[in-house]
Scaffold this motif. Structure first.
Motif, PDB file in Angstrom:
ATOM      1  N   PRO A  45       0.797  -1.235   0.000  1.00 54.20           N
ATOM      2  CA  PRO A  45       0.000   0.000   0.000  1.00 54.20           C
ATOM      3  C   PRO A  45       0.829   1.284   0.000  1.00 54.20           C
ATOM      4  CG  PRO A  45       0.224  -0.770   2.232  1.00 54.20           C
ATOM      5  CD  PRO A  45       0.997  -1.749   1.371  1.00 54.20           C
ATOM      6  N   MET A  46       2.148   1.198  -0.153  1.00 56.49           N
ATOM      7  CA  MET A  46       2.983   2.389  -0.048  1.00 56.49           C
ATOM      8  C   MET A  46       2.729   3.396  -1.161  1.00 56.49           C
ATOM      9  SD  MET A  46       4.597   2.576   2.753  1.00 56.49           S
ATOM     10  CE  MET A  46       5.458   4.079   2.276  1.00 56.49           C
ATOM     11  N   ARG A  86       6.512  12.330   5.172  1.00 58.21           N
ATOM     12  CA  ARG A  86       5.121  11.875   5.294  1.00 58.21           C
ATOM     13  C   ARG A  86       5.026  10.374   5.008  1.00 58.21           C
ATOM     14  NH1 ARG A  86       0.834  15.551   5.344  1.00 58.21           N
ATOM     15  NH2 ARG A  86       1.416  17.759   5.117  1.00 58.21           N
ATOM     16  N   CYS A  87       5.800   9.898   4.057  1.00 60.43           N
ATOM     17  CA  CYS A  87       5.775   8.463   3.742  1.00 60.43           C
ATOM     18  C   CYS A  87       6.281   7.641   4.923  1.00 60.43           C
ATOM     19  CB  CYS A  87       6.632   8.183   2.505  1.00 60.43           C
ATOM     20  SG  CYS A  87       5.909   8.717   0.941  1.00 60.43           S
ATOM     21  N   VAL A  88       7.348   8.095   5.541  1.00 55.90           N
ATOM     22  CA  VAL A  88       7.892   7.394   6.708  1.00 55.90           C
ATOM     23  C   VAL A  88       6.865   7.377   7.838  1.00 55.90           C
ATOM     24  CG1 VAL A  88       9.659   7.464   8.511  1.00 55.90           C
ATOM     25  CG2 VAL A  88      10.290   7.875   6.122  1.00 55.90           C
ATOM     26  N   GLU A  89       6.238   8.529   8.050  1.00 54.21           N
ATOM     27  CA  GLU A  89       5.226   8.619   9.101  1.00 54.21           C
ATOM     28  C   GLU A  89       4.052   7.679   8.829  1.00 54.21           C
ATOM     29  OE1 GLU A  89       2.360  12.011  11.222  1.00 54.21           O
ATOM     30  OE2 GLU A  89       3.665  12.544   9.528  1.00 54.21           O
ATOM     31  N   GLY A  90       3.578   7.665   7.574  1.00 52.12           N
ATOM     32  CA  GLY A  90       2.467   6.791   7.224  1.00 52.12           C
ATOM     33  C   GLY A  90       2.832   5.328   7.352  1.00 52.12           C
ATOM     34  N   ARG A 145       0.926   2.827  10.147  1.00 48.23           N
ATOM     35  CA  ARG A 145       0.185   1.647   9.691  1.00 48.23           C
ATOM     36  C   ARG A 145       0.955   0.345   9.887  1.00 48.23           C
ATOM     37  NH1 ARG A 145      -2.358   3.352   3.925  1.00 48.23           N
ATOM     38  NH2 ARG A 145      -2.878   1.121   3.982  1.00 48.23           N
ATOM     39  N   GLY A 146       2.165   0.461  10.401  1.00 50.66           N
ATOM     40  CA  GLY A 146       2.961  -0.741  10.651  1.00 50.66           C
ATOM     41  C   GLY A 146       3.290  -1.512   9.389  1.00 50.66           C
TER      42      GLY A 146
END
Length: 270
Positions: A158-159, A245-249, A253-254
């Motif tokens: 889902p990335m 933001r990608c790292v945070e997301g 979401r693990g």
């Protein structure tokens, strides 16, 4: 008529990404080249043409298959990718590999002169995809095989959704061009084969689960793939914010795994 590529320049994108592509490809999608060669099954003494050969994983697999009596020709228009392919071929002692700078829509290859045509993750960058497949087909000798590989519907899920959301959070309405989506579902890929006159070909679809160690792995994929075009167009400061933001997301979401679908077309010349 709408432009599905919307200014996407694959030569500039992949020349700029050549070193990063080499790194990311090795860990995240090089297996597609190996599978494509296995599907086409080059035999000792045959001539193989690898179109859009990139940094050369398919070249080396084909070189081993055809042996010293065979020949492998690799064509790409990203010169820096070819430099990496040349280094790999030299390091592997693959003396039967010849590399050429060229455009897949204007190949300087004699019709009916090769036994196998390979094209991995390349045809979706061409305006006239049926036309280029027909041109590949014309290069085959009787009994020859053509193996074409494209991406499927699941593209680092889902990335990819987190990436798109991050881009639009920083730049609302920004046009994220993904040429591989043009034939991302099996029905569209089959329709392309039929339009190109390859209705008798066989289609296969695989979905692989790939592990990401951390957010850095995801950004390796971004800058080593066609997504680099988006990152560069955003500029360094905005791209850094998107990366964060990608790292945070990913952490929220693990996410530790992503799914990548690949599609394979094999057509045999009578």
């Amino acid at each position: 008529m709408s432009d599905p590529l919307r200014g996407f320049d694959p030569k500039a994108t992949y020349d700029a990404a050549s070193t990063d592509y080499e790194d990311a490809s090795r860990d995240f999608w090089q297996y597609m080249s190996d599978r494509t060669v296995e599907l086409a099954a080059p035999r000792p003494g045959e001539t193989v043409l690898d179109v859009a050969c990139g940094n050369g994983p398919g070249l080396l697999a084909a070189s081993q298959a055809v042996g010293p009596a065979g020949r492998v020709i690799g064509v790409d228009f990203a010169t820096q990718m070819l430099e990496i392919a040349e280094e790999r071929a030299r390091a592997a002692g693959a003396d039967n590999v010849e590399l050429r700078t060229g455009d897949m829509t204007a190949l300087d290859i004699q019709p009916g002169s090769v036994d196998v045509v390979l094209c991995v993750l390349g045809v979706f960058f061409v305006d006239d995809m049926p036309g280029v497949l027909r041109s590949f087909w014309s290069l085959l000798r009787p009994g020859g095989r053509m193996a074409i590989t494209v991406l499927g519907e699941r593209f680092f899920d889902p990335m990819i959704d987190i990436f798109i959301d991050a881009v639009h959070a920083e730049r609302p309405g920004f046009d994220i061009v993904q040429p591989w989506r043009r034939i991302g579902d099996a029905a569209t890929f089959r329709a392309l084969a039929e339009e190109a006159g390859l209705a008798g070909g066989t289609l296969r679809e695989d979905t692989d689960t790939l592990t990401l160690k951390d957010g850095d792995d995801w950004w390796r994929i971004v800058i080593g793939s066609g997504l680099r075009r988006t990152a560069e167009a955003l500029g360094d400061d905005t791209a850094a914010k998107v990366r964060a933001r990608c790292v945070e997301g990913m952490q929220e979401r693990g996410i530790r795994d992503v799914e990548l679908t690949s599609q394979y077309l094999l057509a045999r010349h009578s």
